[in-house]
Design an enzyme around this catalytic site. Structure first.
Site, mmCIF file in Angstrom:
data_model
loop_
_atom_site.group_PDB
_atom_site.id
_atom_site.type_symbol
_atom_site.label_atom_id
_atom_site.label_comp_id
_atom_site.label_asym_id
_atom_site.label_seq_id
_atom_site.Cartn_x
_atom_site.Cartn_y
_atom_site.Cartn_z
ATOM 1 N N ARG A 1 0.832 -1.200 0.000
ATOM 2 C CA ARG A 1 0.000 0.000 0.000
ATOM 3 C C ARG A 1 0.870 1.255 0.000
ATOM 4 N NH1 ARG A 1 -3.313 2.456 4.499
ATOM 5 N NH2 ARG A 1 -4.835 3.744 3.425
ATOM 6 N N HIS B 1 0.699 4.205 -2.753
ATOM 7 C CA HIS B 1 0.375 5.582 -2.365
ATOM 8 C C HIS B 1 1.521 6.538 -2.681
ATOM 9 C CE1 HIS B 1 -3.339 5.154 0.395
ATOM 10 N NE2 HIS B 1 -3.283 4.122 -0.442
ATOM 11 N N VAL C 1 1.154 9.403 -6.529
ATOM 12 C CA VAL C 1 0.993 10.843 -6.323
ATOM 13 C C VAL C 1 1.990 11.609 -7.186
ATOM 14 C CG1 VAL C 1 0.980 12.713 -4.620
ATOM 15 C CG2 VAL C 1 0.053 10.476 -4.023
ATOM 16 N N GLY D 1 4.889 10.249 -8.298
ATOM 17 C CA GLY D 1 5.818 9.258 -8.799
ATOM 18 C C GLY D 1 6.565 8.608 -7.653
ATOM 19 N N ASP E 1 9.083 8.543 -5.575
ATOM 20 C CA ASP E 1 10.174 9.400 -5.117
ATOM 21 C C ASP E 1 10.305 9.441 -3.600
ATOM 22 O OD1 ASP E 1 7.901 10.808 -4.470
ATOM 23 O OD2 ASP E 1 8.565 12.715 -5.344
ATOM 24 N N GLU F 1 2.550 14.683 2.619
ATOM 25 C CA GLU F 1 1.633 13.657 2.128
ATOM 26 C C GLU F 1 1.131 12.750 3.251
ATOM 27 O OE1 GLU F 1 3.164 11.480 -1.267
ATOM 28 O OE2 GLU F 1 4.047 13.302 -2.075
ATOM 29 N N ASN G 1 -3.754 8.798 3.645
ATOM 30 C CA ASN G 1 -2.463 8.284 4.088
ATOM 31 C C ASN G 1 -2.345 8.150 5.609
ATOM 32 O OD1 ASN G 1 -1.435 8.021 1.502
ATOM 33 N ND2 ASN G 1 -0.562 10.085 1.477
ATOM 34 N N PRO H 1 -7.294 7.154 -6.077
ATOM 35 C CA PRO H 1 -8.624 6.625 -6.430
ATOM 36 C C PRO H 1 -9.372 6.134 -5.206
ATOM 37 C CG PRO H 1 -6.927 5.761 -7.890
ATOM 38 C CD PRO H 1 -6.207 6.439 -6.766
ATOM 39 N N HIS I 1 -5.867 -7.082 -3.667
ATOM 40 C CA HIS I 1 -6.942 -7.287 -2.697
ATOM 41 C C HIS I 1 -7.194 -8.761 -2.423
ATOM 42 C CE1 HIS I 1 -8.826 -3.088 -3.670
ATOM 43 N NE2 HIS I 1 -7.646 -3.010 -3.081
ATOM 44 N N ASP J 1 -10.819 -10.525 0.152
ATOM 45 C CA ASP J 1 -11.015 -11.826 -0.490
ATOM 46 C C ASP J 1 -11.892 -12.644 0.446
ATOM 47 O OD1 ASP J 1 -10.970 -14.343 -1.583
ATOM 48 O OD2 ASP J 1 -8.797 -14.481 -1.739
ATOM 49 N N SER K 1 -8.557 -19.071 1.383
ATOM 50 C CA SER K 1 -7.517 -18.460 0.562
ATOM 51 C C SER K 1 -7.194 -17.028 0.957
ATOM 52 C CB SER K 1 -7.941 -18.479 -0.910
ATOM 53 O OG SER K 1 -6.926 -18.014 -1.751
#
Length: 333
Positions: free
Chosen positions: A74, A78, A82, A84, A86, A97, A103, A169, A199, A251, A256
């Site tokens: 994640r 994240h 945003v 790239g 970096d 951020e 976040n 998103p 996911h 899931d 699983s």
């Protein structure tokens, strides 16, 4: 989605596993030719293996906390989505951020700091925090039996981190809008479907899908695309107007939910998607055939690794751009 709900996003693009697979997959296409496989080879006292040092830290951390897998996946998503890849998500600051609502629940910073400290001991001022995120994420996926894909390195760290730039998103985004968002990052529809396959392990808070259970799109009724059995189960976990914001596995296959595989795709084909975007992947004409192909296929780990490498090449800083931070949480003075 409200800012409060956004703060609780646990779109865990990640996995929790029990064994190491030992498999190694090709790195696939990348959007930055400046990145290289083995970029640090020979750059640290000749014999120091940067990737092995990071792997050692990650392995010890994994033994204590398997949930570091979705946490780091994640984090990489994240960060890269945003400005790239970096490492701007690592920077501290009152308006960085880290402080943006989506976040607030990101974690794994301590592991990245530990890996950075270990690398700095033998190779000071050479290895970027941006590369450490990508290497560490690759390592936890491998430890989680997700297949060991080959990463490219050579990124440099950014110096700007602003909460106002965070535009990730939302779980309720439509497939068409999601495709557009990923396309802006140089990721195609197939990349998007594979990356959302993270996911296959992870959880989401009830507040992120409660509308689907009780008042979907202000209809006063549940989302008719959800399996009745799943609806019953999720209403039990997420009672209306509950004080505690519980979580549910993304899931829904109990056999699983701790394995990285294509189970997630079978679940959404059976109308057992928890988040709106997950379920719509299996229903939208632009993605349903891809979902079916992955569900019936045997190469999810390979393709997922390739998509992660492609994600890791988004808008990277290389060469003389950016800097190599001494501390991952602060820009060099």
């Amino acid at each position: 989605m409200t800012s409060k709900a956004a703060a609780l996003v646990t779109l865990a693009l990640g996995f929790i596993f029990v064994t190491f697979s030992g498999q190694c997959y090709g790195h696939g296409p990348a959007s930055s030719p400046a990145l290289q496989v083995g970029f640090y080879r020979g750059k640290c006292n000749g014999t120091a293996d940067v990737e092995a040092i990071v792997s050692g830290v990650v392995g010890k951390w994994f033994l204590k906390d398997h949930t570091i897998i979705p946490a780091l996946l994640r984090m990489q998503f994240h960060d890269c989505f945003v400005n790239g890849c970096d490492a701007s998500i690592l920077l501290d600051g009152s308006n960085s951020e880290k402080t943006a609502p989506p976040n607030l629940s990101v974690r794994g910073y301590d592991l990245i700091d530990a890996a950075k400290a270990a690398v700095e001991e033998v190779c000071p001022g050479v290895v970027s925090c941006a590369d450490i995120i990508v290497m560490a994420t690759r390592d936890v996926v491998a430890l989680g039996r997700g297949g060991r894909y080959i990463v490219e390195t050579g990124r440099r760290d950014g110096t700007i981190s602003l909460a106002k730039n965070v535009n990730l998103p939302a779980p309720s985004i439509s497939v068409s809008d999601s495709i557009k968002a990923f396309a802006k990052k140089g990721l195609n529809t197939t990349d998007m479907v594979y990356l959302l396959g993270g996911h296959t392990v992870g959880v989401a808070h009830c507040s992120l899908f409660e509308d689907r259970l009780y008042n979907f799109q202000n209809s006063g009724k549940p989302d008719k695309t959800m399996s009745p059995l799943l609806l019953f189960f999720l209403r039990f976990i997420c009672p209306q107007n509950a004080v505690v914001d519980n979580t549910a596995n993304l899931d829904q296959n109990p056999l699983s939910s701790l394995n990285v595989d294509n189970s997630y795709y079978w679940q959404i084909k059976l109308n057992r998607g928890v988040l709106q975007i997950d379920q719509e992947l299996a229903l939208d004409s632009a993605t349903k055939d891809i979902v079916t192909s992955i569900a019936k296929g045997f190469d999810f780990s390979t393709k997922f690794g390739q998509a992660m490498v492609k994600l890791g090449a988004v808008q990277v800083l290389t060469g003389t751009q950016g800097q190599i931070r001494s501390s991952c949480s602060a820009v060099n003075k």
